[in-house]
Design a protein around this motif. Structure first.
Motif, PDB file in Angstrom:
ATOM      1  N   LEU A 137       0.689  -1.126   0.053  1.00 19.87           N
ATOM      2  CA  LEU A 137       0.053   0.080   0.112  1.00 19.87           C
ATOM      3  C   LEU A 137       0.723   1.105   0.079  1.00 19.87           C
ATOM      4  O   LEU A 137       1.903   1.356   0.609  1.00 19.87           O
ATOM      5  N   ALA A 138       0.479   2.311  -0.388  1.00 20.53           N
ATOM      6  CA  ALA A 138       1.183   3.448  -0.693  1.00 20.53           C
ATOM      7  C   ALA A 138       1.409   4.190   0.741  1.00 20.53           C
ATOM      8  O   ALA A 138       2.394   5.016   0.846  1.00 20.53           O
ATOM      9  N   GLY A 139       0.466   3.887   1.617  1.00 22.26           N
ATOM     10  CA  GLY A 139       0.657   4.343   2.922  1.00 22.26           C
ATOM     11  C   GLY A 139       1.653   3.612   3.763  1.00 22.26           C
ATOM     12  O   GLY A 139       1.825   3.860   4.951  1.00 22.26           O
ATOM     13  N   GLY A 183      -5.549   3.202 -11.488  1.00 23.49           N
ATOM     14  CA  GLY A 183      -6.404   3.395 -10.062  1.00 23.49           C
ATOM     15  C   GLY A 183      -7.521   2.758 -10.058  1.00 23.49           C
ATOM     16  O   GLY A 183      -8.499   3.279  -9.070  1.00 23.49           O
ATOM     17  N   ASN A 209      -9.258  -1.521  -4.132  1.00 26.25           N
ATOM     18  CA  ASN A 209      -8.971  -0.041  -4.850  1.00 26.25           C
ATOM     19  C   ASN A 209      -7.313  -0.026  -4.964  1.00 26.25           C
ATOM     20  O   ASN A 209      -6.499   0.446  -4.300  1.00 26.25           O
ATOM     21  N   ALA A 228      -5.864   2.472  -6.612  1.00 27.18           N
ATOM     22  CA  ALA A 228      -5.575   3.965  -6.378  1.00 27.18           C
ATOM     23  C   ALA A 228      -4.679   4.034  -4.829  1.00 27.18           C
ATOM     24  O   ALA A 228      -3.604   4.988  -4.814  1.00 27.18           O
ATOM     25  N   HIS A 229      -4.742   3.039  -4.099  1.00 20.78           N
ATOM     26  CA  HIS A 229      -4.002   2.898  -2.947  1.00 20.78           C
ATOM     27  C   HIS A 229      -2.948   2.115  -2.752  1.00 20.78           C
ATOM     28  O   HIS A 229      -2.223   1.837  -1.647  1.00 20.78           O
TER      29      HIS A 229
END
Length: 81
Positions: free
Chosen positions: A12-14, A42, A58, A60-61
């Motif tokens: 995940l991007a986070g 995304g 999703n 996008a994340h």
């Protein structure tokens, strides 16, 4: 040689630990060829796991996504022994 255990691996991007989703061989083949486009766009995509659950992802994340074999030892991203 042990049977392959394909899994969708999502970073995940986070940050944090990657998410792993066990897949059938058929689903992994269908998904692997589309991962680049899903992450680029995304998109939200339903994925059927090995136990027949459907997970909406999703993309996008997602910072990185790939299909890997859970039986493989000594994993190094991008290298296959």
């Amino acid at each position: 040689m042990a049977d392959e255990k394909p899994a969708l691996v999502l970073h995940l991007a986070g940050g944090g630990e990657p998410l792993l989703f066990a897949l059938t061989t058929e689903e992994s083949g269908k998904l692997a060829s589309r991962l680049t486009q899903l992450v680029k766009s995304g998109a939200v995509e339903p994925v059927t796991t090995k136990d027949d659950s459907v997970v909406a992802i999703n993309f996008a994340h997602v910072a990185a996504a790939y299909v890997d074999d859970l039986n493989r030892k000594n994993r190094v991203f991008g290298l296959h022994p």
